[in-house]
Design an enzyme around this catalytic site. Structure first.
Site, mmCIF file in Angstrom:
data_model
loop_
_atom_site.group_PDB
_atom_site.id
_atom_site.type_symbol
_atom_site.label_atom_id
_atom_site.label_comp_id
_atom_site.label_asym_id
_atom_site.label_seq_id
_atom_site.Cartn_x
_atom_site.Cartn_y
_atom_site.Cartn_z
ATOM 1 N N THR A 13 0.862 -1.189 0.000
ATOM 2 C CA THR A 13 0.000 0.000 0.000
ATOM 3 C C THR A 13 0.900 1.241 0.000
ATOM 4 O OG1 THR A 13 -0.167 0.132 2.430
ATOM 5 C CG2 THR A 13 -1.809 -1.217 1.269
ATOM 6 N N TYR A 151 0.819 10.857 15.449
ATOM 7 C CA TYR A 151 1.539 9.923 14.569
ATOM 8 C C TYR A 151 2.336 8.916 15.395
ATOM 9 C CZ TYR A 151 5.099 8.561 11.060
ATOM 10 O OH TYR A 151 5.947 7.865 10.223
HETATM 11 N N1 LIG Z 1 10.328 9.007 5.206
HETATM 12 C C1 LIG Z 1 10.580 8.869 6.494
HETATM 13 O O1 LIG Z 1 11.446 9.533 7.053
HETATM 14 C C2 LIG Z 1 9.792 7.867 7.320
HETATM 15 C C3 LIG Z 1 10.255 7.574 8.602
HETATM 16 C C4 LIG Z 1 9.562 6.661 9.380
HETATM 17 C C5 LIG Z 1 8.422 6.053 8.866
HETATM 18 N N2 LIG Z 1 7.998 6.355 7.610
HETATM 19 C C6 LIG Z 1 6.785 5.678 7.136
HETATM 20 O O2 LIG Z 1 7.030 5.116 5.868
HETATM 21 C C7 LIG Z 1 5.815 5.022 5.131
HETATM 22 C C8 LIG Z 1 6.013 5.606 3.750
HETATM 23 O O3 LIG Z 1 6.389 6.964 3.867
HETATM 24 P P1 LIG Z 1 7.250 7.722 2.760
HETATM 25 O O4 LIG Z 1 8.269 8.525 3.468
HETATM 26 O O5 LIG Z 1 7.673 6.791 1.684
HETATM 27 O O6 LIG Z 1 6.156 8.763 2.225
HETATM 28 P P2 LIG Z 1 5.636 9.140 0.766
HETATM 29 O O7 LIG Z 1 6.751 9.185 -0.213
HETATM 30 O O8 LIG Z 1 4.782 10.347 0.972
HETATM 31 O O9 LIG Z 1 4.715 7.891 0.370
HETATM 32 C C9 LIG Z 1 3.468 7.666 0.940
HETATM 33 C C10 LIG Z 1 2.697 6.730 0.037
HETATM 34 O O10 LIG Z 1 1.445 6.427 0.660
HETATM 35 C C11 LIG Z 1 0.397 6.824 -0.210
HETATM 36 N N3 LIG Z 1 -0.727 7.246 0.601
HETATM 37 C C12 LIG Z 1 -0.805 8.297 1.453
HETATM 38 N N4 LIG Z 1 -2.012 8.352 1.988
HETATM 39 C C13 LIG Z 1 -2.724 7.316 1.487
HETATM 40 C C14 LIG Z 1 -4.029 6.831 1.652
HETATM 41 N N5 LIG Z 1 -4.916 7.455 2.463
HETATM 42 N N6 LIG Z 1 -4.422 5.730 0.971
HETATM 43 C C15 LIG Z 1 -3.554 5.099 0.152
HETATM 44 N N7 LIG Z 1 -2.305 5.509 -0.052
HETATM 45 C C16 LIG Z 1 -1.902 6.604 0.607
HETATM 46 C C17 LIG Z 1 0.998 7.902 -1.092
HETATM 47 O O11 LIG Z 1 0.306 8.068 -2.315
HETATM 48 P P3 LIG Z 1 -0.929 9.120 -2.436
HETATM 49 O O12 LIG Z 1 -0.543 10.343 -1.669
HETATM 50 O O13 LIG Z 1 -1.111 9.333 -3.900
HETATM 51 O O14 LIG Z 1 -2.103 8.416 -1.822
HETATM 52 C C18 LIG Z 1 2.371 7.306 -1.326
HETATM 53 O O15 LIG Z 1 2.303 6.267 -2.272
HETATM 54 C C19 LIG Z 1 4.756 5.722 5.986
HETATM 55 O O16 LIG Z 1 4.022 4.759 6.732
HETATM 56 C C20 LIG Z 1 5.582 6.584 6.927
HETATM 57 O O17 LIG Z 1 4.899 6.846 8.132
HETATM 58 C C21 LIG Z 1 8.640 7.243 6.823
#
Ligand SMILES: NC(=O)c1ccc[n+]([C@@H]2O[C@H](COP(=O)([O-])OP(=O)(O)OC[C@H]3O[C@@H](n4cnc5c(N)ncnc54)[C@H](OP(=O)(O)O)[C@@H]3O)[C@@H](O)[C@H]2O)c1
Length: 244
Positions: A13, A151
């Protein structure tokens, strides 16, 4: 074809950008067929083109029951089973205590907690015995991060999901693990104000932020038989940030 995930069917997802996209790409390189989701079709199209093969994008919002039902219908019809689920869709929005509205709370909890629960529960009927469920957590579930009350609580709560599901799904040999990144260079961090970026950076013993591919490598490990005796754990890929 050689690879750690040959003939596996996976769902990622939020697979259209960032960690999800890197994970979907790594899974395909290891021989899997991958379904990806996200709300924005444009980004799903780009991800599909980038991955190039053995990927199927299904537009949808993990907080909407109808969208999840549609997603599972398509997967059931086209592949009939899931061997790996990566519950990755999520986002950490900032609101310090004193500025948290009910609307903000509901949005963050719906995405980071409810979305994970109903993704996994909805997929369960077609999850194969011996499958791997990976929930993307965060170091914010274990460390205090100013502005991340809601969060951080949601990410701490999915840690509990993994403990419970490890027991509930043990008879089917289904493993559930948390993969918790530290600060990773994806869209949200790239667009963070410099002082926020520097604050995160200062807390990382390895002296740099991580890359999406580094989380994807850990996801391949947890998805594959290399981790077949590992369940219920939280694997941190955080440059040591939550460990010291
Ligand atoms: N980057 C970091 O530093 C970091 C650190 C710790 C944890 N994380 C976790 O890693 C995961 C991915 O984050 P990321 O950094 O890769 O962020 P990202 O690049 O913004 O990716 C988020 C993804 O989730 C999708 N998404 C968001 N809301 C959604 C919804 N309601 N339904 C379906 N898809 C949805 C987005 O696509 P759309 O917006 O088009 O829906 C996108 O594909 C998250 O769970 C985040 O909490 C990230």
């Amino acid at each position: 074809m050689a690879g750690k995930l040959v003939s596996k069917i996976a769902l990622v997802t939020g697979g259209s950008t960032g960690i999800g996209l890197a994970t979907a790409q790594a899974f395909v390189e290891e021989g899997a067929y991958v379904f990806i989701t996200g709300r924005r079709q444009e980004y799903l199209d780009r991800a599909t083109a980038q991955i190039g093969r053995n990927v199927r994008a299904i537009q949808g919002d993990v907080t909407k029951s109808d969208d999840l039902a549609k997603l599972f219908d398509v997967i059931a019809t086209e592949r009939g089973k899931l061997d790996v689920i990566v519950a990755n869709a999520g986002a950490g929005d900032f609101a310090p205590l004193g500025q948290i509205t009910e609307e903000f709370y509901n949005r963050q909890i719906d995405l980071n907690l409810r979305g994970v629960l109903f993704t996994v529960q909805g997929a369960l009927p077609m999850v194969s015995n011996g499958a791997s469920i990976i929930i993307i957590g965060s170091m914010a579930g274990s460390k205090g991060v100013p502005g991340m009350t809601v969060y951080g609580a949601a990410k701490a709560a999915v840690r509990s999901f993994a403990r419970t599901w490890t027991l509930e799904l043990k008879d089917r040999q289904i493993r559930t693990n948390i993969l918790s990144p530290g600060p990773i260079l994806t869209g949200p961090l790239e667009s963070a104000p410099p002082e926020v970026f520097d604050q995160f950076l200062a807390g990382i013993p390895m002296g740099r932020v991580g890359l999406p591919a580094e989380i994807a490598n850990s996801a391949v490990f947890l998805a594959s038989d290399d981790s077949r005796f590992i369940t219920g754990v939280e694997l941190f890929a955080d440059g040591g940030a939550a460990q010291v």
